[in-house]
Design an enzyme around this catalytic site. Structure first.
Site, PDB file in Angstrom:
ATOM      1  N   CYS A 178       0.848  -1.206   0.000  1.00  0.00           N
ATOM      2  CA  CYS A 178       0.000   0.000   0.000  1.00  0.00           C
ATOM      3  C   CYS A 178       0.878   1.249   0.000  1.00  0.00           C
ATOM      4  CB  CYS A 178      -0.912   0.016   1.229  1.00  0.00           C
ATOM      5  SG  CYS A 178      -1.938  -1.454   1.416  1.00  0.00           S
ATOM      6  N   CYS A 230      -7.700  -1.410  -4.839  1.00  0.00           N
ATOM      7  CA  CYS A 230      -6.267  -1.156  -4.657  1.00  0.00           C
ATOM      8  C   CYS A 230      -5.488  -2.457  -4.865  1.00  0.00           C
ATOM      9  CB  CYS A 230      -5.984  -0.585  -3.273  1.00  0.00           C
ATOM     10  SG  CYS A 230      -6.217   1.205  -3.174  1.00  0.00           S
TER      11      CYS A 230
END
Lengths: 269, 201
Positions: A178, A230
Protein backbone atom coordinates in the site's frame (compact mmCIF):
# COMPACT_ATOMS: atom_id res chain seq x y z
CA UNK A 1 -34.52 10.46 -10.88
CA UNK A 2 -31.11 9.16 -10.16
CA UNK A 3 -29.89 9.07 -13.64
CA UNK A 4 -31.04 12.52 -14.65
CA UNK A 5 -29.22 13.97 -11.67
CA UNK A 6 -26.04 12.11 -12.52
CA UNK A 7 -26.00 12.90 -16.21
CA UNK A 8 -26.57 16.58 -15.48
CA UNK A 9 -23.15 16.43 -13.91
CA UNK A 10 -21.37 15.29 -17.06
CA UNK A 11 -20.99 18.66 -18.82
CA UNK A 12 -19.53 20.25 -15.71
CA UNK A 13 -17.15 17.35 -15.41
CA UNK A 14 -16.03 17.58 -19.04
CA UNK A 15 -15.46 21.31 -18.62
CA UNK A 16 -13.40 20.80 -15.50
CA UNK A 17 -11.30 18.10 -17.13
CA UNK A 18 -10.70 20.34 -20.14
CA UNK A 19 -9.58 23.10 -17.80
CA UNK A 20 -7.22 20.63 -16.16
CA UNK A 21 -5.54 19.58 -19.36
CA UNK A 22 -5.21 23.10 -20.76
CA UNK A 23 -3.53 24.70 -17.80
CA UNK A 24 -0.47 22.73 -16.84
CA UNK A 25 0.64 25.32 -14.33
CA UNK A 26 -1.56 25.90 -11.31
CA UNK A 27 -2.62 22.26 -11.64
CA UNK A 28 -3.14 21.93 -7.93
CA UNK A 29 -5.35 25.01 -7.80
CA UNK A 30 -7.40 23.69 -10.69
CA UNK A 31 -7.82 20.33 -8.99
CA UNK A 32 -9.03 22.02 -5.81
CA UNK A 33 -11.51 24.15 -7.75
CA UNK A 34 -12.74 21.04 -9.50
CA UNK A 35 -13.06 19.11 -6.25
CA UNK A 36 -15.21 21.89 -4.80
CA UNK A 37 -17.34 21.95 -7.92
CA UNK A 38 -18.07 18.23 -7.83
CA UNK A 39 -18.81 18.33 -4.10
CA UNK A 40 -21.40 21.05 -4.72
CA UNK A 41 -23.35 18.90 -7.15
CA UNK A 42 -23.19 15.45 -5.62
CA UNK A 43 -26.10 12.99 -5.67
CA UNK A 44 -24.98 11.37 -2.38
CA UNK A 45 -28.25 12.29 -0.67
CA UNK A 46 -30.21 10.19 -3.13
CA UNK A 47 -28.14 7.15 -2.24
CA UNK A 48 -28.77 7.80 1.44
CA UNK A 49 -32.54 7.95 0.89
CA UNK A 50 -32.55 4.78 -1.15
CA UNK A 51 -30.43 3.11 1.55
CA UNK A 52 -32.87 4.12 4.26
CA UNK A 53 -35.72 2.57 2.27
CA UNK A 54 -33.75 -0.69 1.93
CA UNK A 55 -32.93 -0.61 5.66
CA UNK A 56 -36.65 -0.57 6.41
CA UNK A 57 -37.67 -3.03 3.71
CA UNK A 58 -38.81 -6.48 4.87
CA UNK A 59 -36.71 -9.07 3.04
CA UNK A 60 -35.45 -12.65 3.16
CA UNK A 61 -37.02 -15.91 4.45
CA UNK A 62 -37.77 -14.23 7.79
CA UNK A 63 -39.51 -11.29 6.11
CA UNK A 64 -37.64 -8.90 8.38
CA UNK A 65 -36.15 -5.46 7.89
CA UNK A 66 -32.70 -4.44 9.16
CA UNK A 67 -34.23 -2.03 11.67
CA UNK A 68 -33.24 -4.28 14.60
CA UNK A 69 -29.64 -4.57 13.36
CA UNK A 70 -27.06 -3.89 16.07
CA UNK A 71 -24.27 -1.82 14.52
CA UNK A 72 -22.48 -1.55 17.84
CA UNK A 73 -24.64 0.98 19.68
CA UNK A 74 -27.54 -1.39 20.37
CA UNK A 75 -30.28 -2.89 18.17
CA UNK A 76 -31.73 -0.33 15.78
CA UNK A 77 -29.35 2.52 16.66
CA UNK A 78 -27.96 3.94 13.43
CA UNK A 79 -27.04 7.44 14.63
CA UNK A 80 -23.30 7.66 15.22
CA UNK A 81 -22.74 3.94 14.65
CA UNK A 82 -20.61 4.15 11.50
CA UNK A 83 -18.10 6.55 13.06
CA UNK A 84 -17.35 3.93 15.73
CA UNK A 85 -16.49 1.12 13.30
CA UNK A 86 -14.60 -1.14 12.87
CA UNK A 87 -14.98 -2.61 16.34
CA UNK A 88 -15.18 -5.94 18.18
CA UNK A 89 -18.61 -7.61 18.38
CA UNK A 90 -19.03 -10.21 21.17
CA UNK A 91 -21.89 -12.00 19.35
CA UNK A 92 -19.63 -12.96 16.46
CA UNK A 93 -16.37 -12.81 18.43
CA UNK A 94 -14.65 -10.81 15.69
CA UNK A 95 -13.77 -7.30 14.61
CA UNK A 96 -16.23 -6.09 11.96
CA UNK A 97 -16.52 -3.10 9.67
CA UNK A 98 -19.78 -1.68 8.33
CA UNK A 99 -20.19 -4.10 5.47
CA UNK A 100 -19.28 -7.13 7.59
CA UNK A 101 -21.90 -6.09 10.11
CA UNK A 102 -24.56 -5.42 7.47
CA UNK A 103 -23.93 -8.87 6.03
CA UNK A 104 -24.21 -10.37 9.50
CA UNK A 105 -27.61 -8.69 9.99
CA UNK A 106 -28.83 -9.85 6.57
CA UNK A 107 -28.05 -13.46 7.45
CA UNK A 108 -29.09 -13.42 11.11
CA UNK A 109 -32.14 -11.11 11.05
CA UNK A 110 -33.44 -11.66 7.54
CA UNK A 111 -32.44 -15.32 7.31
CA UNK A 112 -30.68 -14.83 3.98
CA UNK A 113 -27.79 -17.04 2.95
CA UNK A 114 -24.32 -15.52 2.79
CA UNK A 115 -24.10 -16.63 -0.82
CA UNK A 116 -27.27 -14.78 -1.83
CA UNK A 117 -26.47 -11.66 0.18
CA UNK A 118 -22.97 -11.33 -1.31
CA UNK A 119 -23.86 -12.20 -4.88
CA UNK A 120 -23.31 -8.64 -6.07
CA UNK A 121 -21.66 -6.51 -3.40
CA UNK A 122 -20.06 -4.03 -5.83
CA UNK A 123 -22.50 -2.37 -8.22
CA UNK A 124 -22.03 -0.63 -11.54
CA UNK A 125 -23.27 2.68 -12.95
CA UNK A 126 -26.62 1.30 -14.07
CA UNK A 127 -27.27 -0.66 -10.95
CA UNK A 128 -25.74 0.18 -7.56
CA UNK A 129 -25.64 -2.66 -5.03
CA UNK A 130 -27.78 -3.03 -1.92
CA UNK A 131 -24.58 -2.87 0.15
CA UNK A 132 -23.69 0.49 -1.43
CA UNK A 133 -27.10 2.05 -0.74
CA UNK A 134 -27.11 0.77 2.84
CA UNK A 135 -23.55 2.02 3.42
CA UNK A 136 -24.56 5.49 2.19
CA UNK A 137 -27.49 5.61 4.60
CA UNK A 138 -25.68 4.30 7.68
CA UNK A 139 -22.56 6.42 7.10
CA UNK A 140 -24.65 9.56 6.54
CA UNK A 141 -26.17 9.07 10.00
CA UNK A 142 -22.70 9.65 11.50
CA UNK A 143 -22.12 13.14 10.08
CA UNK A 144 -20.55 15.36 12.71
CA UNK A 145 -19.50 12.42 14.92
CA UNK A 146 -15.77 12.02 15.63
CA UNK A 147 -14.28 8.90 14.02
CA UNK A 148 -13.42 6.54 16.90
CA UNK A 149 -13.01 2.83 16.08
CA UNK A 150 -12.64 0.21 18.80
CA UNK A 151 -9.08 0.15 20.12
CA UNK A 152 -9.26 -1.56 23.54
CA UNK A 153 -10.23 -5.19 22.96
CA UNK A 154 -7.28 -7.54 22.25
CA UNK A 155 -8.85 -8.50 18.91
CA UNK A 156 -9.14 -4.80 17.99
CA UNK A 157 -5.45 -4.34 18.79
CA UNK A 158 -4.57 -7.45 16.79
CA UNK A 159 -6.63 -6.20 13.84
CA UNK A 160 -4.81 -2.86 13.89
CA UNK A 161 -1.41 -4.56 14.00
CA UNK A 162 -2.33 -6.94 11.20
CA UNK A 163 -3.56 -3.99 9.12
CA UNK A 164 -0.33 -2.11 9.66
CA UNK A 165 1.71 -5.16 8.68
CA UNK A 166 -0.37 -5.66 5.52
CA UNK A 167 -0.05 -1.95 4.65
CA UNK A 168 3.73 -2.31 4.34
CA UNK A 169 3.78 -5.88 2.96
CA UNK A 170 5.40 -5.88 -0.48
CA UNK A 171 4.29 -8.72 -2.75
CA UNK A 172 2.63 -9.54 -6.03
CA UNK A 173 3.78 -9.40 -9.64
CA UNK A 174 4.84 -5.75 -9.28
CA UNK A 175 6.33 -5.82 -5.76
CA UNK A 176 3.86 -3.25 -4.40
CA UNK A 177 2.66 -2.58 -0.89
CA UNK A 178 0.00 0.00 0.00
CA UNK A 179 2.90 2.30 0.88
CA UNK A 180 4.28 2.11 -2.68
CA UNK A 181 1.65 4.70 -3.63
CA UNK A 182 0.52 6.00 -0.23
CA UNK A 183 3.94 6.42 1.39
CA UNK A 184 5.28 9.80 0.25
CA UNK A 185 3.85 13.29 0.66
CA UNK A 186 2.69 15.35 -2.30
CA UNK A 187 2.72 12.65 -4.98
CA UNK A 188 0.23 11.77 -7.72
CA UNK A 189 -0.72 8.84 -9.95
CA UNK A 190 -1.60 10.59 -13.20
CA UNK A 191 -3.66 13.53 -11.85
CA UNK A 192 -4.86 11.71 -8.74
CA UNK A 193 -3.31 12.98 -5.53
CA UNK A 194 -2.26 10.27 -3.09
CA UNK A 195 -2.75 10.67 0.66
CA UNK A 196 -0.07 9.17 2.92
CA UNK A 197 -2.39 6.82 4.75
CA UNK A 198 0.04 5.80 7.49
CA UNK A 199 0.03 9.34 8.90
CA UNK A 200 -2.89 10.94 10.81
CA UNK A 201 -2.95 13.93 8.45
CA UNK A 202 -3.28 11.69 5.40
CA UNK A 203 -5.70 9.19 6.93
CA UNK A 204 -8.05 11.73 8.54
CA UNK A 205 -9.39 13.22 5.32
CA UNK A 206 -9.92 9.73 3.91
CA UNK A 207 -11.72 8.10 6.82
CA UNK A 208 -13.91 11.20 7.22
CA UNK A 209 -15.22 10.95 3.64
CA UNK A 210 -15.56 7.25 2.72
CA UNK A 211 -17.83 5.68 1.53
CA UNK A 212 -18.07 8.07 -1.40
CA UNK A 213 -19.64 8.94 -4.71
CA UNK A 214 -17.18 8.90 -7.62
CA UNK A 215 -17.93 11.40 -10.34
CA UNK A 216 -15.56 9.81 -12.90
CA UNK A 217 -17.78 6.74 -13.21
CA UNK A 218 -21.01 7.96 -11.54
CA UNK A 219 -20.84 5.24 -8.90
CA UNK A 220 -21.15 5.08 -5.16
CA UNK A 221 -18.25 3.15 -3.65
CA UNK A 222 -17.64 1.58 -0.27
CA UNK A 223 -14.43 1.08 1.71
CA UNK A 224 -14.48 -2.66 0.97
CA UNK A 225 -14.51 -1.76 -2.73
CA UNK A 226 -11.70 0.76 -2.28
CA UNK A 227 -9.45 -1.84 -0.67
CA UNK A 228 -10.44 -4.48 -3.23
CA UNK A 229 -9.61 -2.21 -6.15
CA UNK A 230 -6.27 -1.16 -4.66
CA UNK A 231 -5.26 -4.82 -4.46
CA UNK A 232 -6.32 -5.26 -8.10
CA UNK A 233 -4.04 -2.43 -9.15
CA UNK A 234 -1.28 -3.81 -6.90
CA UNK A 235 -1.39 -6.93 -9.13
CA UNK A 236 -2.35 -9.08 -6.16
CA UNK A 237 -4.99 -11.84 -6.02
CA UNK A 238 -8.48 -10.72 -4.94
CA UNK A 239 -9.21 -10.26 -1.24
CA UNK A 240 -12.34 -12.00 0.06
CA UNK A 241 -15.24 -9.64 0.83
CA UNK A 242 -15.26 -8.57 4.52
CA UNK A 243 -12.36 -10.93 5.30
CA UNK A 244 -10.23 -10.29 8.38
CA UNK A 245 -7.44 -9.01 6.11
CA UNK A 246 -9.61 -6.30 4.50
CA UNK A 247 -11.14 -5.31 7.85
CA UNK A 248 -7.62 -5.09 9.33
CA UNK A 249 -6.43 -2.74 6.57
CA UNK A 250 -9.57 -0.66 7.12
CA UNK A 251 -8.98 -0.71 10.90
CA UNK A 252 -5.39 0.52 10.43
CA UNK A 253 -6.63 3.44 8.28
CA UNK A 254 -9.52 4.39 10.53
CA UNK A 255 -7.46 4.14 13.74
CA UNK A 256 -4.72 6.23 12.12
CA UNK A 257 -7.26 8.90 11.15
CA UNK A 258 -9.33 8.78 14.34
CA UNK A 259 -10.61 11.97 15.94
CA UNK A 260 -11.72 13.57 12.67
CA UNK A 261 -15.42 14.47 12.56
CA UNK A 262 -17.15 12.33 9.93
CA UNK A 263 -18.41 14.48 7.05
CA UNK A 264 -19.23 11.91 4.37
CA UNK A 265 -20.37 10.22 2.32
CA UNK A 266 -17.90 12.19 0.23
CA UNK A 267 -17.64 13.01 -3.44
CA UNK A 268 -14.47 11.94 -5.25
CA UNK A 269 -12.99 12.25 -8.68
CA UNK B 1 21.15 -18.67 -1.96
CA UNK B 2 22.94 -19.36 1.30
CA UNK B 3 23.94 -15.70 1.78
CA UNK B 4 20.37 -14.62 1.08
CA UNK B 5 19.08 -16.95 3.76
CA UNK B 6 21.59 -15.74 6.36
CA UNK B 7 20.78 -12.11 5.56
CA UNK B 8 17.05 -12.77 5.78
CA UNK B 9 17.41 -14.44 9.15
CA UNK B 10 19.60 -11.63 10.41
CA UNK B 11 17.06 -9.01 9.39
CA UNK B 12 14.22 -11.04 10.86
CA UNK B 13 16.03 -11.19 14.18
CA UNK B 14 16.66 -7.43 14.10
CA UNK B 15 13.01 -6.74 13.30
CA UNK B 16 11.88 -9.08 16.07
CA UNK B 17 13.21 -6.87 18.88
CA UNK B 18 10.46 -4.18 19.05
CA UNK B 19 7.56 -6.61 18.57
CA UNK B 20 4.47 -6.11 20.69
CA UNK B 21 2.36 -9.14 21.49
CA UNK B 22 -0.41 -8.08 19.07
CA UNK B 23 1.89 -7.87 16.06
CA UNK B 24 1.44 -10.91 13.79
CA UNK B 25 4.36 -13.22 13.12
CA UNK B 26 5.51 -13.76 9.53
CA UNK B 27 3.78 -17.13 9.52
CA UNK B 28 0.53 -15.61 10.77
CA UNK B 29 0.59 -12.85 8.16
CA UNK B 30 1.14 -15.34 5.35
CA UNK B 31 -1.57 -17.57 6.81
CA UNK B 32 -4.04 -14.66 6.79
CA UNK B 33 -3.20 -13.78 3.19
CA UNK B 34 -3.56 -17.38 2.06
CA UNK B 35 -6.90 -17.68 3.83
CA UNK B 36 -8.34 -14.26 2.98
CA UNK B 37 -7.40 -13.92 -0.71
CA UNK B 38 -8.35 -16.02 -3.71
CA UNK B 39 -6.89 -16.48 -7.18
CA UNK B 40 -8.68 -14.54 -9.90
CA UNK B 41 -7.72 -14.54 -13.58
CA UNK B 42 -3.99 -14.34 -13.99
CA UNK B 43 -3.54 -13.12 -10.39
CA UNK B 44 -2.68 -16.47 -8.86
CA UNK B 45 -2.21 -17.16 -5.16
CA UNK B 46 1.57 -17.57 -5.39
CA UNK B 47 1.62 -13.76 -5.58
CA UNK B 48 0.87 -13.36 -1.87
CA UNK B 49 4.11 -15.20 -1.03
CA UNK B 50 7.06 -12.83 -0.90
CA UNK B 51 10.26 -13.58 -2.78
CA UNK B 52 13.57 -12.82 -1.04
CA UNK B 53 13.77 -9.27 -2.34
CA UNK B 54 10.22 -8.36 -1.35
CA UNK B 55 10.86 -9.86 2.06
CA UNK B 56 14.06 -7.94 2.70
CA UNK B 57 12.60 -4.65 1.46
CA UNK B 58 9.54 -5.11 3.68
CA UNK B 59 11.64 -6.04 6.74
CA UNK B 60 14.05 -3.15 6.31
CA UNK B 61 11.45 -0.51 5.45
CA UNK B 62 13.00 -0.33 1.96
CA UNK B 63 16.38 0.54 3.45
CA UNK B 64 18.49 -2.61 3.47
CA UNK B 65 22.11 -2.40 4.67
CA UNK B 66 24.36 -1.27 1.79
CA UNK B 67 26.28 -4.55 1.49
CA UNK B 68 23.03 -6.55 1.43
CA UNK B 69 21.61 -4.28 -1.25
CA UNK B 70 24.76 -4.61 -3.36
CA UNK B 71 24.79 -8.41 -3.21
CA UNK B 72 21.09 -8.73 -4.02
CA UNK B 73 21.21 -6.14 -6.80
CA UNK B 74 23.88 -8.32 -8.42
CA UNK B 75 21.48 -11.29 -8.15
CA UNK B 76 18.76 -9.23 -9.83
CA UNK B 77 21.17 -8.13 -12.57
CA UNK B 78 21.68 -11.78 -13.47
CA UNK B 79 17.94 -12.12 -14.20
CA UNK B 80 18.11 -9.60 -17.07
CA UNK B 81 18.18 -11.11 -20.54
CA UNK B 82 19.83 -8.55 -22.82
CA UNK B 83 19.08 -9.10 -26.53
CA UNK B 84 22.02 -8.71 -28.90
CA UNK B 85 22.23 -5.78 -31.31
CA UNK B 86 20.42 -2.46 -31.11
CA UNK B 87 18.00 -2.08 -28.23
CA UNK B 88 16.14 0.80 -29.89
CA UNK B 89 12.63 -0.03 -31.11
CA UNK B 90 9.96 2.42 -32.31
CA UNK B 91 9.24 5.42 -30.09
CA UNK B 92 5.64 5.71 -31.38
CA UNK B 93 4.82 2.21 -30.16
CA UNK B 94 6.73 3.04 -26.98
CA UNK B 95 4.46 6.04 -26.34
CA UNK B 96 1.36 3.79 -26.54
CA UNK B 97 2.97 1.27 -24.17
CA UNK B 98 3.88 4.08 -21.74
CA UNK B 99 0.27 5.32 -21.80
CA UNK B 100 -1.35 1.95 -21.10
CA UNK B 101 -1.96 1.00 -17.49
CA UNK B 102 -3.12 -2.50 -18.34
CA UNK B 103 -1.26 -5.68 -17.52
CA UNK B 104 -0.88 -8.35 -14.84
CA UNK B 105 -4.15 -7.44 -13.07
CA UNK B 106 -6.88 -10.01 -12.36
CA UNK B 107 -9.19 -8.37 -14.91
CA UNK B 108 -6.57 -8.25 -17.68
CA UNK B 109 -6.86 -11.01 -20.23
CA UNK B 110 -3.99 -13.48 -19.96
CA UNK B 111 -1.73 -13.12 -22.97
CA UNK B 112 -3.20 -9.78 -24.11
CA UNK B 113 -0.69 -7.00 -24.74
CA UNK B 114 0.13 -5.14 -21.54
CA UNK B 115 1.30 -1.59 -20.97
CA UNK B 116 4.09 -0.23 -18.81
CA UNK B 117 1.95 2.20 -16.74
CA UNK B 118 4.86 4.64 -17.19
CA UNK B 119 2.75 7.83 -17.13
CA UNK B 120 1.17 6.74 -13.85
CA UNK B 121 4.41 7.78 -12.14
CA UNK B 122 6.72 9.54 -14.66
CA UNK B 123 6.52 12.60 -16.85
CA UNK B 124 7.67 11.69 -20.38
CA UNK B 125 6.33 13.47 -23.49
CA UNK B 126 5.55 17.15 -22.79
CA UNK B 127 2.21 16.81 -24.62
CA UNK B 128 0.92 14.48 -21.91
CA UNK B 129 0.10 16.61 -18.91
CA UNK B 130 -1.78 13.89 -17.04
CA UNK B 131 1.32 12.26 -15.60
CA UNK B 132 2.13 11.07 -12.11
CA UNK B 133 4.86 12.37 -9.85
CA UNK B 134 5.77 9.28 -7.81
CA UNK B 135 8.91 8.84 -9.93
CA UNK B 136 11.41 11.26 -11.51
CA UNK B 137 10.47 13.22 -14.64
CA UNK B 138 12.02 11.68 -17.74
CA UNK B 139 11.42 14.73 -19.94
CA UNK B 140 14.48 15.28 -22.13
CA UNK B 141 16.01 12.00 -20.92
CA UNK B 142 17.94 11.24 -24.12
CA UNK B 143 19.10 14.83 -24.65
CA UNK B 144 21.20 14.65 -21.52
CA UNK B 145 22.58 11.17 -22.09
CA UNK B 146 22.77 10.51 -25.83
CA UNK B 147 21.70 7.15 -27.21
CA UNK B 148 24.86 5.08 -27.41
CA UNK B 149 24.99 1.32 -26.67
CA UNK B 150 25.78 1.83 -22.99
CA UNK B 151 22.84 4.09 -22.25
CA UNK B 152 20.57 1.80 -24.31
CA UNK B 153 21.72 -1.12 -22.20
CA UNK B 154 21.10 0.82 -18.98
CA UNK B 155 17.56 1.85 -19.97
CA UNK B 156 16.67 -1.64 -21.21
CA UNK B 157 18.00 -3.21 -18.01
CA UNK B 158 16.27 -0.67 -15.77
CA UNK B 159 12.88 -1.34 -17.39
CA UNK B 160 13.45 -5.11 -17.41
CA UNK B 161 14.40 -5.22 -13.73
CA UNK B 162 14.63 -1.92 -11.86
CA UNK B 163 15.70 -3.75 -8.72
CA UNK B 164 19.07 -4.60 -10.27
CA UNK B 165 19.92 -0.90 -9.95
CA UNK B 166 18.09 0.04 -6.77
CA UNK B 167 17.05 -2.94 -4.69
CA UNK B 168 13.91 -1.57 -3.03
CA UNK B 169 12.81 0.74 -5.85
CA UNK B 170 9.01 1.02 -6.17
CA UNK B 171 9.30 0.51 -9.94
CA UNK B 172 7.98 -2.90 -11.07
CA UNK B 173 10.34 -5.43 -12.67
CA UNK B 174 8.44 -5.17 -15.94
CA UNK B 175 10.48 -7.69 -17.94
CA UNK B 176 11.28 -10.04 -15.08
CA UNK B 177 7.59 -10.10 -14.01
CA UNK B 178 6.60 -11.06 -17.54
CA UNK B 179 4.46 -7.95 -18.02
CA UNK B 180 6.37 -6.52 -21.01
CA UNK B 181 7.98 -8.38 -23.91
CA UNK B 182 11.48 -7.82 -25.26
CA UNK B 183 10.09 -5.82 -28.21
CA UNK B 184 7.94 -3.65 -25.94
CA UNK B 185 10.93 -2.79 -23.76
CA UNK B 186 12.92 -1.89 -26.89
CA UNK B 187 10.08 0.43 -27.93
CA UNK B 188 10.23 2.12 -24.52
CA UNK B 189 14.02 2.49 -24.89
CA UNK B 190 13.33 4.35 -28.15
CA UNK B 191 10.70 6.55 -26.49
CA UNK B 192 13.37 7.67 -24.02
CA UNK B 193 16.41 7.82 -26.30
CA UNK B 194 15.37 8.42 -29.93
CA UNK B 195 16.12 12.07 -30.85
CA UNK B 196 12.83 12.07 -32.80
CA UNK B 197 10.82 11.06 -29.70
CA UNK B 198 8.68 13.82 -28.14
CA UNK B 199 10.49 13.09 -24.88
CA UNK B 200 13.58 14.67 -26.44
CA UNK B 201 11.90 17.53 -28.32
Amino acid sequence: MFRSRTSALAPALALALAALSVQGQDTKKEIEKYQKMIADSSPVELYELQGEALWKKKQGPKGASLEACDLGRGPGVVKGAYARLPRYFPDTDRVMDLEARLLHCMTSLQGRTREEATKRVFGDDDNPSEMEYLSAYVAGESRGVAVSPGTRHPKEKASYELGRTLFFYRAGAWDFSCASCHGEEGKRIRMQELPVLSTPAGARAVVATWPAYRVSNSQFKTMQWRINDCYRQMRMPEPNFVSDATIAVNMFLVATGKGEPYRGPGTKR
Amino acid sequence: MHTTLTITLGLAAAAATPLTCAEPSDQQTLGVLQRDFHARGQATMDRVVQDGLQRICTLSGDQPPAEVAKALEADQMRTIVFPSGSLMGEWKRGEAIAQSGRGSMWNDQTGAAAGGSCYNCHQLSPQEQSHGTLAPSLLGFGNKRGNGPQVQQYVYGKIYNAKAYNLCSQMPRLGHAGTLTEQQIKDLVALLLDPASPVNK
